[in-house]
Design an enzyme around this catalytic site. Structure first.
Site, PDB file in Angstrom:
ATOM      1  N   GLU A  90      -0.124  23.347  25.888  1.00  0.00           N
ATOM      2  CA  GLU A  90      -1.567  23.446  25.640  1.00  0.00           C
ATOM      3  C   GLU A  90      -2.050  24.884  25.450  1.00  0.00           C
ATOM      4  O   GLU A  90      -3.237  25.167  25.621  1.00  0.00           O
ATOM      5  CB  GLU A  90      -2.378  22.795  26.792  1.00  0.00           C
ATOM      6  CG  GLU A  90      -1.985  21.370  27.135  1.00  0.00           C
ATOM      7  CD  GLU A  90      -2.104  20.410  25.955  1.00  0.00           C
ATOM      8  OE1 GLU A  90      -3.090  20.510  25.205  1.00  0.00           O
ATOM      9  OE2 GLU A  90      -1.203  19.588  25.765  1.00  0.00           O
TER      10      GLU A  90
ATOM     11  N   THR B  47      -1.256  25.055  17.049  1.00  0.00           N
ATOM     12  CA  THR B  47      -2.416  25.257  16.171  1.00  0.00           C
ATOM     13  C   THR B  47      -2.230  26.540  15.371  1.00  0.00           C
ATOM     14  O   THR B  47      -2.543  26.591  14.176  1.00  0.00           O
ATOM     15  CB  THR B  47      -3.721  25.323  16.996  1.00  0.00           C
ATOM     16  OG1 THR B  47      -3.801  24.155  17.827  1.00  0.00           O
ATOM     17  CG2 THR B  47      -4.946  25.367  16.094  1.00  0.00           C
TER      18      THR B  47
ATOM     19  N   ARG C 184      -3.982  16.814  18.277  1.00  0.00           N
ATOM     20  CA  ARG C 184      -3.027  17.227  19.316  1.00  0.00           C
ATOM     21  C   ARG C 184      -1.778  16.361  19.252  1.00  0.00           C
ATOM     22  O   ARG C 184      -1.833  15.154  19.439  1.00  0.00           O
ATOM     23  CB  ARG C 184      -3.645  17.085  20.712  1.00  0.00           C
ATOM     24  CG  ARG C 184      -4.920  17.869  20.911  1.00  0.00           C
ATOM     25  CD  ARG C 184      -4.696  19.196  21.588  1.00  0.00           C
ATOM     26  NE  ARG C 184      -3.864  20.135  20.876  1.00  0.00           N
ATOM     27  CZ  ARG C 184      -4.287  20.905  19.874  1.00  0.00           C
ATOM     28  NH1 ARG C 184      -5.507  20.808  19.429  1.00  0.00           N
ATOM     29  NH2 ARG C 184      -3.472  21.760  19.303  1.00  0.00           N
TER      30      ARG C 184
ATOM     31  N   ASP D 158       8.419  27.393  16.154  1.00  0.00           N
ATOM     32  CA  ASP D 158       7.552  26.857  17.210  1.00  0.00           C
ATOM     33  C   ASP D 158       8.378  25.898  18.056  1.00  0.00           C
ATOM     34  O   ASP D 158       9.102  25.055  17.519  1.00  0.00           O
ATOM     35  CB  ASP D 158       6.353  26.116  16.593  1.00  0.00           C
ATOM     36  CG  ASP D 158       5.408  25.546  17.649  1.00  0.00           C
ATOM     37  OD1 ASP D 158       5.398  26.076  18.781  1.00  0.00           O
ATOM     38  OD2 ASP D 158       4.682  24.579  17.339  1.00  0.00           O
TER      39      ASP D 158
ATOM     40  N   GLN E 172       6.067  22.420  27.089  1.00  0.00           N
ATOM     41  CA  GLN E 172       6.194  21.768  28.388  1.00  0.00           C
ATOM     42  C   GLN E 172       7.529  22.143  29.035  1.00  0.00           C
ATOM     43  O   GLN E 172       8.496  22.470  28.349  1.00  0.00           O
ATOM     44  CB  GLN E 172       6.100  20.239  28.243  1.00  0.00           C
ATOM     45  CG  GLN E 172       4.677  19.702  28.327  1.00  0.00           C
ATOM     46  CD  GLN E 172       3.865  19.998  27.077  1.00  0.00           C
ATOM     47  OE1 GLN E 172       4.426  20.195  26.011  1.00  0.00           O
ATOM     48  NE2 GLN E 172       2.552  20.053  27.200  1.00  0.00           N
TER      49      GLN E 172
END
Length: 394
Positions: free
Chosen positions: A59, A64, A201, A229, A233
């Site tokens: 997050e 993005t 998301r 990327d 987590q």
């Protein structure tokens, strides 16, 4: 005489075979030379491609940023790719309303003024049905009727009160945006826009990559980069390891707005403390001894609103923060405090022989395309200067 003819014929045949073999050998040699030339060409081309590793906790806004790079410096999203996000956007809507409704019931049980979190009887019924839909793996297409039920529930005072306590729940940043666009998202011929895709998301699993140049690959002055990327987590981080070697720079994303939130995968752990520990760990990796570090202090748009309501000191790392003023000045003061904390951590975690690594900090908002473009131009300039210095040209 016949014997001589036979001998001459045999010699001719032998010469012919020898000639054929030589031709075949020459052809094979030419192929081998061409293969070697191509390998050398590709190796040289690869040497001019700089590898950037995009890291950060879950997050943090990494993905993005990755999508913005695809839009800004690559091919963008094709019609088919945009359409493929329809189910993702709809899933985000269902998951958001489920989190809000279930959260309102949870808060009603633990808060003293429980009545604030109890939805109207009509909306309760809608909430139960929508919560069940949000639990499914195969969410139905968002119809006008379902969107109206979601809108009614979203506007319920209990749900709005729950939304204002978002730090206690795992409410995604896209919640407000998608709730404000329900009518458009539920059109029968709905195709996601680029903005919808940026807000959507999807948890990154494994590794995705993209090759780009901030000034366009056709311009000789521009460097070519390959951006990786990876999942943020905890259970995804083991997949990073093989990417560490030979990286030009690490772009580390830290969501500075999440100082009062907990992890999706561990609700006892503060997100900012997790980011601090992850950044510290990455800095100490042996394979990054000579690697440049670009720190993106991300989600500034959310941070500047939140910090005026929620004190930084709620996070253990920022316990020693003391507000001095209010409004925009206080936002800047708080931002500089957070920035200094990361700077201190960088130098504490860097051995003396690593302090000459390039280290830059950028204020970012991953959803702001102009800011992301400007930031990557600055990153490009920094890395080009480093390359020239290493080559002794500066």
């Amino acid at each position: 005489m016949p014997a001589l003819c036979y001998l001459l014929e045999g010699m001719g045949s032998s010469c012919s075979r020898s000639h054929s073999v030589n031709e075949a050998n020459t052809e094979e040699n030419l192929k081998a030379v061409e293969i070697d030339r191509r390998i050398l060409q590709e190796t040289k081309a690869e040497q001019h491609i700089h590898r950037l590793l995009l890291l950060g906790a879950g997050e943090s806004g990494k993905s993005t940023i990755f999508k913005q790079i695809k839009l800004l410096f690559h091919t963008g999203f094709s019609e088919a790719e945009l359409r493929s996000y329809t189910s993702v956007v709809h899933a985000n809507v269902y998951q958001t309303i489920k989190i809000l409704y279930d959260g309102s019931k949870e808060l009603a049980q633990i808060e003293s003024d429980s009545s604030k979190y109890i939805a109207s009887p009509d909306n309760k019924e809608k909430g139960e049905r929508l919560s069940e839909l949000g639990s499914r793996l195969d969410h139905p297409f968002l119809t006008k009727e379902i969107a109206q039920d979601i809108k009614n529930l979203w506007q319920d005072a209990a749900i709005q009160e729950t939304f204002s306590h978002g730090n206690m729940l795992q409410i995604p940043d896209c919640a407000q945006y998608f709730m404000d666009n329900l009518d458009r998202l539920s059109q029968p011929d709905y195709v996601p826009t680029k903005e919808d895709v940026l807000y959507a998301r999807v948890r990154t699993s494994g590794v995705v990559e993209i090759q780009f140049s901030p000034v366009g690959e056709s311009k000789k002055s521009g460097e070519v980069y390959k951006l990786y990327d990876v999942g943020g987590q905890r259970n995804e981080r083991r997949k990073w390891i093989h990417l560490f070697e030979g990286v030009t720079a690490v772009i580390f994303c830290a969501a500075i707005s999440e100082y009062d939130q907990t992890l999706f995968e561990d609700e006892t752990k503060n997100r900012m403390m997790e980011t601090k520990e992850l950044f510290d760990w990455v800095l100490k990796q042996k394979c990054f001894e000579k690697t440049s570090f670009m720190l993106f202090l991300n989600k500034f748009d959310i941070f500047e609103k939140k910090v005026q309501k929620v004190p930084l000191s709620v996070c253990d790392w920022f316990k020693d923060y003391h507000p001095t003023t209010s409004g925009k000045q206080e936002v800047e003061h708080a931002y500089e405090f957070v920035k200094k904390k990361f700077e201190e951590l960088y130098f504490q975690s860097s051995k003396p022989d690593r302090v000459d690594r390039v280290f830059k900090i950028y204020r970012t908002t991953a959803l702001d395309q102009k800011l992301v473009k400007k930031t990557f131009k600055l990153v490009d300039e920094t890395l080009r200067r480093r390359n020239l210095m290493e080559a002794g040209l500066l």
